[in-house]
Motif scaffolding. Structure first.
Motif, short mmCIF file in Angstrom:
data_model
loop_
_atom_site.label_atom_id
_atom_site.label_comp_id
_atom_site.label_asym_id
_atom_site.label_seq_id
_atom_site.Cartn_x
_atom_site.Cartn_y
_atom_site.Cartn_z
N UNK A 145 1.26 -3.00 8.77
CA UNK A 145 0.35 -3.75 7.93
C UNK A 145 -0.48 -2.78 7.08
N UNK A 146 -1.23 -3.39 6.23
CA UNK A 146 -2.08 -2.56 5.38
C UNK A 146 -3.10 -1.77 6.16
N UNK A 147 -3.59 -2.35 7.28
CA UNK A 147 -4.57 -1.65 8.11
C UNK A 147 -3.96 -0.43 8.76
N UNK A 148 -2.70 -0.50 9.17
CA UNK A 148 -2.04 0.65 9.81
C UNK A 148 -1.96 1.84 8.84
N UNK A 149 -1.53 1.54 7.63
CA UNK A 149 -1.45 2.63 6.64
C UNK A 149 -2.84 3.16 6.29
N UNK A 150 -3.82 2.30 6.15
CA UNK A 150 -5.18 2.74 5.81
C UNK A 150 -5.76 3.61 6.92
N UNK A 151 -5.55 3.19 8.19
CA UNK A 151 -6.08 4.00 9.31
C UNK A 151 -5.41 5.36 9.36
N UNK A 152 -4.09 5.40 9.06
CA UNK A 152 -3.38 6.69 9.04
C UNK A 152 -3.98 7.62 7.98
N UNK A 153 -4.26 7.10 6.82
CA UNK A 153 -4.85 7.92 5.76
C UNK A 153 -6.25 8.39 6.15
N UNK A 154 -7.05 7.50 6.74
CA UNK A 154 -8.42 7.88 7.14
C UNK A 154 -8.40 8.95 8.22
N UNK A 155 -7.46 8.84 9.19
CA UNK A 155 -7.36 9.88 10.22
C UNK A 155 -6.94 11.20 9.60
N UNK A 156 -6.01 11.10 8.67
CA UNK A 156 -5.55 12.35 8.03
C UNK A 156 -6.69 13.01 7.25
N UNK A 157 -7.45 12.23 6.55
CA UNK A 157 -8.56 12.78 5.76
C UNK A 157 -9.73 13.19 6.66
N UNK A 158 -9.88 12.53 7.81
CA UNK A 158 -11.01 12.79 8.69
C UNK A 158 -12.20 11.90 8.38
N UNK A 159 -11.92 10.73 7.85
CA UNK A 159 -12.97 9.82 7.42
C UNK A 159 -13.23 8.78 8.51
N UNK A 160 -14.53 8.58 8.81
CA UNK A 160 -14.91 7.57 9.78
C UNK A 160 -15.64 6.39 9.11
N UNK A 161 -16.24 6.62 7.98
CA UNK A 161 -16.92 5.54 7.26
C UNK A 161 -15.89 4.83 6.38
N UNK A 162 -15.03 4.09 7.06
CA UNK A 162 -13.88 3.51 6.39
C UNK A 162 -14.22 2.27 5.59
N UNK A 163 -15.34 1.62 5.84
CA UNK A 163 -15.66 0.35 5.21
C UNK A 163 -15.96 0.45 3.72
N UNK A 164 -16.16 1.68 3.24
CA UNK A 164 -16.41 1.86 1.80
C UNK A 164 -15.13 1.99 0.98
N UNK A 165 -13.99 2.29 1.63
CA UNK A 165 -12.79 2.70 0.91
C UNK A 165 -11.67 1.68 1.08
N UNK A 166 -10.65 1.89 0.25
CA UNK A 166 -9.47 1.05 0.30
C UNK A 166 -8.33 1.70 -0.46
N UNK A 167 -7.14 1.11 -0.31
CA UNK A 167 -5.95 1.61 -0.99
C UNK A 167 -5.67 0.68 -2.17
N UNK A 168 -5.68 1.27 -3.37
CA UNK A 168 -5.50 0.48 -4.58
C UNK A 168 -4.14 0.79 -5.19
N UNK A 169 -3.52 -0.26 -5.74
CA UNK A 169 -2.22 -0.09 -6.39
C UNK A 169 -2.25 -0.89 -7.68
N UNK A 170 -1.31 -0.62 -8.53
CA UNK A 170 -1.24 -1.23 -9.86
C UNK A 170 -0.23 -2.36 -9.85
N UNK A 171 -0.69 -3.49 -10.42
CA UNK A 171 0.18 -4.65 -10.54
C UNK A 171 0.17 -5.07 -12.00
N UNK A 172 1.27 -4.91 -12.67
CA UNK A 172 1.40 -5.25 -14.08
C UNK A 172 0.27 -4.62 -14.89
#
Length: 641
Positions: A34-61
């Protein structure tokens, strides 16, 4: 092949590329993630704990969307590329960055994103604020300003100011760099995280900070508007003004938000107020607006509650980390200061060492020069002592020479006086000779006159005799015509008469001739003697003048040698007057000693010119002159007779 076989061969993972503000990462994700699994993986990799401010953005049209955490990644409208590209960005912004941003990595990611938005002109910033923010960005990147390291042009490759600001003023890159550097130099001692936090403190006060804008219309026929969503609430803007909202809906005044297809409804908490409705261009936009509104409202409510245990632990850890880093920075600053002081002390000691070495080298050179000078002075002292002895000896010799010259001068004066007397006597004698020559000349003139008178008398006598002879001869012839001629007288008588007449005539002629010859001879002798006397007088004058000049030169040479302690002196030449009497003829020797300068500056005395040097002239008493060689001798030689 069966359908089950095809399913087993399908890949169970897919590749994802995540781009953060300062890095790029690639992951292999499972299909069921799910989207949460990928987001948590990125946050762990970066070392970020204040995750509520961030998100993964993508382009649609032609718009963008945020990855939903509760749905599978592949079930969302993500691009079908491989790898799938996402941007890890701040989705929600805090109201007060200093209180809400706890982790340093969170601050750093917000700093990079806000900086990019300002440079891309997504956030409006005045030129003054842009320069100040740029100075904090430089402080965060390069540390403290060091004029020895940060030379002019070190910011040439950095993008620090929006293009709009650069175009607004007619300033060169060097001028902008100079302004930024002036602020940058004042931030000395500020750490990187502090500089980034100061940057965010200034940026959060900008009007467009943390606002997401969407194009809307209040109804299907009205003019277009802009909807802004931020941490404070919802704002309605004119299309041409994103700074000042026309209307605002704080989160505390909103009761409910909902959408139906393209219609979006905002219900205020006060039921007496009208419900605000607007329309978006797409349904996807309404979903995005609702998602942002829900997230910002949750954070708004969360800020006004007590922090959770996790947040409290994070803040405590962050506080401890800040305290530890502060202590470390203080220690580092102290060590740095001590190191700088040590380096300065080292440089000072090295400079002092070089200075002492230079002083020692100069002292050694001065010592060598002093020794050489001492040796030279000793030699000079020895030479001076010898010169003093020599000068003393010369002084004694000079004194003796001076005394001798004084004696010689006295003798010279006496001899000069005697020579002057002799010269006066010679002049008197010359005058007498001239008078005698004149007297003899007069006598010769008288003799000539007497001779002329005698010749005239003789001529008259001859003429008278001839007249007598002519008058008597005719009478004798007349008386003797008639008678016969008398007998001729005897030859003896006739010869005797002729002889007597011829003797009388011859006697008169010979006497006159002899007298004329004697007179002429005496006249010639007198003229020759007079001419010879004049020539000798001229020679005497020339010799006297030469003697005077020679005496002056000798006198000057003797005076110069006396003054300059010269050991050689010119020997004076002189001749003493003497008399020589031979065979009854008295001769007077006349000599002339050159007078000292000032005695006879004209070079002549009493009308007599000096003669050539080295000659003596004798004037005879009988009027003749004879030349005698002058005798030159020194004062020590005795005079020979």
């Amino acid at each position: 092949m069966s359908i089950l076989g095809l399913k087993k061969k399908q890949p169970k993972t897919f590749k994802v590329k995540v781009i953060t503000m300062d890095a790029e990462m690639e992951f292999s994700c499972e299909v069921k993630w799910k989207g949460k699994d990928l987001f948590d993986l990125v946050c762990r990799t970066v070392g970020l704990r204040e995750t509520w401010f961030f998100g993964l953005r993508y382009t649609v049209k032609d718009t963008y969307a945020w990855l939903k955490p509760e749905k599978r990644v592949l079930d969302q409208e993500v691009p079908k590329d491989s790898p799938i590209t996402f941007s890890f960005l701040a989705k929600f912004f805090p109201e007060k960055v200093e209180e809400e941003l706890v982790q340093e990595i969170t601050q750093h990611l917000f700093f990079l994103q806000v900086k990019k938005q300002i440079l891309d002109e997504e956030i409006f910033c005045s030129p003054e604020a842009s320069v100040l923010l740029a100075s904090y960005a430089v402080q965060a990147k390069y540390g403290d300003y060091d004029p020895n390291f940060h030379k002019p042009g070190f910011l040439a490759q950095d993008e620090l100011l929006p293009q709009r600001v650069l175009m607004q003023y007619q300033m060169t890159a060097e001028m902008w760099e100079e302004k930024i550097t002036a602020w940058y130099a004042e931030h000395r001692g500020i750490a990187r995280d502090e500089a980034e936090m100061d940057y965010l403190k200034i940026a959060q006060d900008l009007e467009m900070y943390g606002i997401s804008y969407f194009s809307i219309t209040q109804n299907k026929r009205d003019t277009d508007l802009l909807l802004g969503v931020d941490a404070q609430g919802l704002h309605i803007y004119s299309p041409n003004s994103k700074l000042n909202p026309n209307k605002s809906f704080p989160w505390s005044d909103i009761r409910n938000i909902s959408y139906s297809e393209k219609e979006f409804t905002i219900k205020p908490l006060d039921k007496k107020k009208d419900v605000f409705k607007f329309y978006s261009s797409q349904l996807r936009v309404n979903k995005l607006i609702l998602q942002l509104c829900i997230g910002n409202h949750d954070l708004f409510m969360r800020r006004r509650k007590v922090d959770s245990i996790e947040v409290q632990q994070m803040k405590a850890q962050a506080k401890e980390e800040k305290a530890r880093k502060k202590v470390e920075r203080q220690i580092l600053a102290r060590e740095k200061q001590m190191r700088e002081e040590a380096e300065r002390a080292k440089e000072e000691m090295e400079r002092r060492l070089f200075q002492l070495q230079d002083e020692a080298r100069l002292a050694n050179e001065a010592l060598l020069r002093s020794e050489e000078t001492a040796d030279l002075l000793a030699e000079k002292a020895q030479i001076a002592e010898e010169e003093a002895k020599l000068l003393a000896h010369k002084a004694a010799d000079s004194e003796q020479e001076r005394q001798r010259l004084e004696v010689t001068a006295m003798k010279t004066k006496e001899e000069k006086r005697m020579m002057e007397q002799k010269m006066r006597e010679a002049e008197q004698l010359a005058v007498k000779l001239v008078e005698q020559s004149e007297r003899r000349l007069k006598e010769a003139d008288h003799l000539k006159q007497d001779l002329t008178e005698a010749k005239d008398a003789e001529r008259r006598a001859k003429q008278k005799l001839l007249e007598i002879t002519k008058t008597t001869y005719p009478l004798i012839a007349a008386y003797s015509t008639p008678p016969p001629p008398p007998p001729p007288p005897p030859p003896e008588a006739a010869e005797a008469g002729c002889d007597a007449a011829s003797m009388r005539l011859d006697f008169k002629d010979s006497d006159m001739k002899r007298l004329s010859m004697e007179i002429e001879r005496e006249r010639l002798e007198y003229m020759e003697k007079s001419k010879h006397l004049q020539d000798q007088l001229k020679e005497l004058k020339t010799e006297i003048e030469s003697l005077k000049l020679e005496e002056q030169q000798q006198q000057q040479a003797s005076l110069y040698s006396l003054r300059g302690d010269v050991r050689q002196y010119a020997q004076p030449h002189y001749a003493q007057p003497h008399s020589n009497t031979s065979k009854g003829t008295a001769a007077v020797d006349v000599c002339w000693w050159a007078e000292c300068p000032g005695d006879n500056p004209g070079g002549a005395r009493d009308g007599v010119s000096p003669g050539p040097a080295g000659r003596l002239l004798s004037v005879k008493a009988d009027g003749g002159l004879r030349r005698r060689p002058a005798r030159t001798r020194s004062a020590a030689q005795p005079r020979s007779g």
